[in-house]
Scaffold this motif. Structure first.
Motif, PDB file in Angstrom:
ATOM      1  N   SER A 193       0.824  -1.218   0.000  1.00  0.00           N
ATOM      2  CA  SER A 193       0.000   0.000   0.000  1.00  0.00           C
ATOM      3  C   SER A 193       0.851   1.258   0.000  1.00  0.00           C
ATOM      4  N   ARG A 194       2.161   1.136   0.265  1.00  0.00           N
ATOM      5  CA  ARG A 194       3.039   2.302   0.262  1.00  0.00           C
ATOM      6  C   ARG A 194       3.467   2.714  -1.153  1.00  0.00           C
ATOM      7  N   VAL A 195       3.214   1.865  -2.145  1.00  0.00           N
ATOM      8  CA  VAL A 195       3.588   2.211  -3.521  1.00  0.00           C
ATOM      9  C   VAL A 195       2.721   3.372  -3.987  1.00  0.00           C
ATOM     10  N   ARG A 196       3.314   4.380  -4.597  1.00  0.00           N
ATOM     11  CA  ARG A 196       2.603   5.587  -5.049  1.00  0.00           C
ATOM     12  C   ARG A 196       1.529   5.231  -6.070  1.00  0.00           C
ATOM     13  N   ARG A 197       0.361   5.863  -5.941  1.00  0.00           N
ATOM     14  CA  ARG A 197      -0.723   5.616  -6.882  1.00  0.00           C
ATOM     15  C   ARG A 197      -0.285   5.999  -8.289  1.00  0.00           C
ATOM     16  N   GLY A 198      -0.525   5.075  -9.217  1.00  0.00           N
ATOM     17  CA  GLY A 198      -0.120   5.294 -10.601  1.00  0.00           C
ATOM     18  C   GLY A 198       1.240   4.712 -10.943  1.00  0.00           C
ATOM     19  N   ALA A 199       2.011   4.346  -9.918  1.00  0.00           N
ATOM     20  CA  ALA A 199       3.330   3.730 -10.147  1.00  0.00           C
ATOM     21  C   ALA A 199       3.207   2.219 -10.008  1.00  0.00           C
ATOM     22  N   ASP A 200       4.037   1.488 -10.728  1.00  0.00           N
ATOM     23  CA  ASP A 200       3.991   0.032 -10.643  1.00  0.00           C
ATOM     24  C   ASP A 200       4.942  -0.511  -9.588  1.00  0.00           C
ATOM     25  N   ARG A 201       5.814   0.354  -9.064  1.00  0.00           N
ATOM     26  CA  ARG A 201       6.758  -0.096  -8.051  1.00  0.00           C
ATOM     27  C   ARG A 201       7.339   1.092  -7.299  1.00  0.00           C
ATOM     28  N   ALA A 202       7.879   0.812  -6.142  1.00  0.00           N
ATOM     29  CA  ALA A 202       8.606   1.809  -5.359  1.00  0.00           C
ATOM     30  C   ALA A 202      10.046   1.332  -5.198  1.00  0.00           C
ATOM     31  N   ILE A 203      10.974   2.272  -5.311  1.00  0.00           N
ATOM     32  CA  ILE A 203      12.395   1.935  -5.222  1.00  0.00           C
ATOM     33  C   ILE A 203      13.052   2.859  -4.211  1.00  0.00           C
ATOM     34  N   VAL A 204      13.827   2.278  -3.331  1.00  0.00           N
ATOM     35  CA  VAL A 204      14.601   3.047  -2.353  1.00  0.00           C
ATOM     36  C   VAL A 204      16.052   2.594  -2.465  1.00  0.00           C
ATOM     37  N   GLU A 205      16.961   3.549  -2.642  1.00  0.00           N
ATOM     38  CA  GLU A 205      18.387   3.250  -2.734  1.00  0.00           C
ATOM     39  C   GLU A 205      19.140   4.077  -1.697  1.00  0.00           C
ATOM     40  N   GLY A 206      20.136   3.482  -1.114  1.00  0.00           N
ATOM     41  CA  GLY A 206      20.961   4.184  -0.138  1.00  0.00           C
ATOM     42  C   GLY A 206      22.424   3.868  -0.338  1.00  0.00           C
ATOM     43  N   ARG A 207      23.258   4.849  -0.118  1.00  0.00           N
ATOM     44  CA  ARG A 207      24.711   4.658  -0.266  1.00  0.00           C
ATOM     45  C   ARG A 207      25.345   4.702   1.124  1.00  0.00           C
ATOM     46  N   PHE A 208      25.937   3.584   1.525  1.00  0.00           N
ATOM     47  CA  PHE A 208      26.574   3.472   2.835  1.00  0.00           C
ATOM     48  C   PHE A 208      28.098   3.503   2.656  1.00  0.00           C
ATOM     49  N   ARG A 209      28.765   3.983   3.712  1.00  0.00           N
ATOM     50  CA  ARG A 209      30.230   4.021   3.675  1.00  0.00           C
ATOM     51  C   ARG A 209      30.755   3.248   4.892  1.00  0.00           C
ATOM     52  N   PRO A 210      30.838   1.914   4.780  1.00  0.00           N
ATOM     53  CA  PRO A 210      31.311   1.119   5.922  1.00  0.00           C
ATOM     54  C   PRO A 210      32.814   1.291   6.120  1.00  0.00           C
ATOM     55  N   ALA A 211      33.209   1.348   7.373  1.00  0.00           N
ATOM     56  CA  ALA A 211      34.640   1.468   7.683  1.00  0.00           C
ATOM     57  C   ALA A 211      35.341   0.149   7.391  1.00  0.00           C
TER      58      ALA A 211
END
Length: 465
Positions: free
Chosen positions: A49-67
């Motif tokens: 239900s969190r997918v935006r109306r009218g969109a077929d998918r939701a995408i979340v990307e994050g860039r991590f910098r592990p030590a």
């Protein structure tokens, strides 16, 4: 962090700085979706239900910098994730309208749990309701244990192991004392049954062997006639007509005729008939031996039938067959060993319980000492962080106190002369006490702290932890 097609957010990119990033905005601006995106990157539950109306998918990307050498870097290496040239690691989560979710880390498809493990030490989301967790006593103890690390976790693991043994031993002792009459009756029944089985002394697979032997003894005359006819047909018999050839004779004649010819194919067939003649010879020898051992012994038949009757009495009570009876007997022996209600057995069990209680007391005391030693360090560290959160005069104290046992508590343990409740987390209660300013008394956070002060304490704890 990049978000696409999630709730009210069509597409957005956020630059989250190391340390603290504050997200503010009007109602409906998408603050909740930012938090939802962070939760997805942290391996949280995916909701279609969190997918935006009218969109077929939701995408979340994050860039991590592990030590280098950190648990996050080791995790990435373990799952085969690839880092970019600058050493950063890209994690992504895709959620479709049909509820399917996919997670990727460093270009590799991974379970969502891997993202959760990655984010555990690299990402903390502090919301307006998170401070409510501090109102629970168990959460306050967990905060102290987490800050203490291996010092407490090792002692707690050993304590829990001994506690389980102590509880089992205590429960078994109470059961034996309370149900001694019923247990004694059960022991008598098991002993009688085992004596009955021992008297018969069944052997594995004996019923199957006896059945085959009984059939052979009962049908001995018919079996002898059949075997004798077969023997005569294969190799002939002394009282048979010598003018009527046996199977071996006929095969021998055919073989000699074929091998007398010059045709290679016929000679090859003759060799095969030689093999057949050898097989017939073996069969004839075995039939002869069978006839010699076949004995129509009425006395033996009666003995076999009597033995079958003895075994049948056992299988009617204890198992479908003899093997089942033997399996039941083995289980009964084990059960009987645990039903010893004699005074000696109960005394031995009580001694074992007391030994475990002494050992548990020692480990509970060690756990209390470890927590008490760490409590002051945690209080000082959080107090220092509160100074940077507009609470410069506030002071947080972490108090470790014993948990008194209620009357009749089965988990009561005597520690230093006081009956305490030995719970799964130890015998300690941990309480966070806040003094907002020098003139204010030190009160438990769930009684004396305002909502804003709770939020600051929670944020300070997250920084310290």
């Amino acid at each position: 962090m990049r978000i696409e097609g999630l709730g009210v957010i069509d597409e957005a990119t956020l630059d989250l700085h190391p340390g603290l990033t504050v997200v503010t905005g009007e109602t409906g601006a998408g603050k909740t979706m930012v938090v939802t995106g962070l939760q997805l990157l942290a391996g949280g539950r995916a909701d279609a239900s969190r997918v935006r109306r009218g969109a077929d998918r939701a995408i979340v990307e994050g860039r991590f910098r592990p030590a280098q050498g950190s648990p996050a870097a080791d995790l990435a290496s373990e799952v085969g994730a690839r880092t970019d040239e600058d050493g950063t690691l890209i994690a992504s989560r895709t959620l479709t309208m049909d509820g399917r979710s996919r997670a990727h880390l460093g270009g590799r498809s991974v379970p969502a749990g891997v993202l959760a493990e990655l984010a555990d030490g690299m990402l903390a989301v502090h919301g307006q309701n998170d401070q409510l967790r501090l109102l629970r006593a168990g959460e306050q103890r967990a905060v102290l244990d987490r800050f203490a690390g291996d010092v407490v976790s090792g002692a707690l693991s050993t304590y829990r192991e001994i506690r389980e043994q102590w509880l089992r031993c205590s429960a078994e002792l109470a059961t034996r004392r309370e149900n001694s009459r019923e247990l004694a009756r059960e022991a008598d029944l098991l002993g009688h049954s085992l004596a009955e089985i021992t008297a018969v002394d069944p052997q594995p697979g004996e019923d199957t062997a006896l059945l085959a032997e009984a059939r052979r003894l009962a049908d001995a005359d018919q079996l002898r006639e059949t075997a004798a006819l077969a023997q005569a047909a294969v190799c002939g018999a002394p009282d048979c007509d010598h003018d009527q050839p046996s199977a071996i004779d006929l095969v021998g004649q055919a073989r000699r005729r074929l091998q007398a010819e010059s045709d290679p194919e016929l000679q090859a067939l003759g060799e095969r008939l030689g093999e057949a003649a050898a097989v017939l010879g073996d069969v004839a020898a075995e039939l002869s031996g069978y006839l010699e051992t076949l004995n129509a012994d009425p006395a033996r038949l009666e003995q076999v039938l009597g033995r079958q009757a003895d075994l049948k009495r056992l299988t009617r009570k204890y198992g479908a067959d003899v093997d089942g009876v033997l399996a039941w007997a083995q289980q009964a022996h084990q059960r009987l060993a645990g039903l010893d209600t004699s005074e000696e057995a109960i005394a031995a069990l009580a001694t074992r319980r007391d030994q475990l209680a002494t050992e548990l007391t020692r480990h509970a005391t060690a756990l209390t000492v470890a927590r008490t030693a760490t409590a002051r360090e945690l209080g000082d560290a959080v107090t220092a962080e509160l100074a940077g959160l507009a609470m410069g005069q506030a002071q947080l104290a972490v108090v470790v106190s014993p948990t008194l046992a209620a009357e009749g508590d089965d988990a009561a343990l005597t520690v230093a002369g006081t009956r305490l409740r030995a719970g799964p987390e130890g015998v300690d209660e941990v309480e966070l006490r806040l003094s907002a300013h020098p003139d204010a008394g030190s009160l438990p956070v769930h009684k004396g702290a305002s909502g804003g002060e709770l939020s600051r304490v929670m944020l300070a704890l997250e920084v310290v932890l």
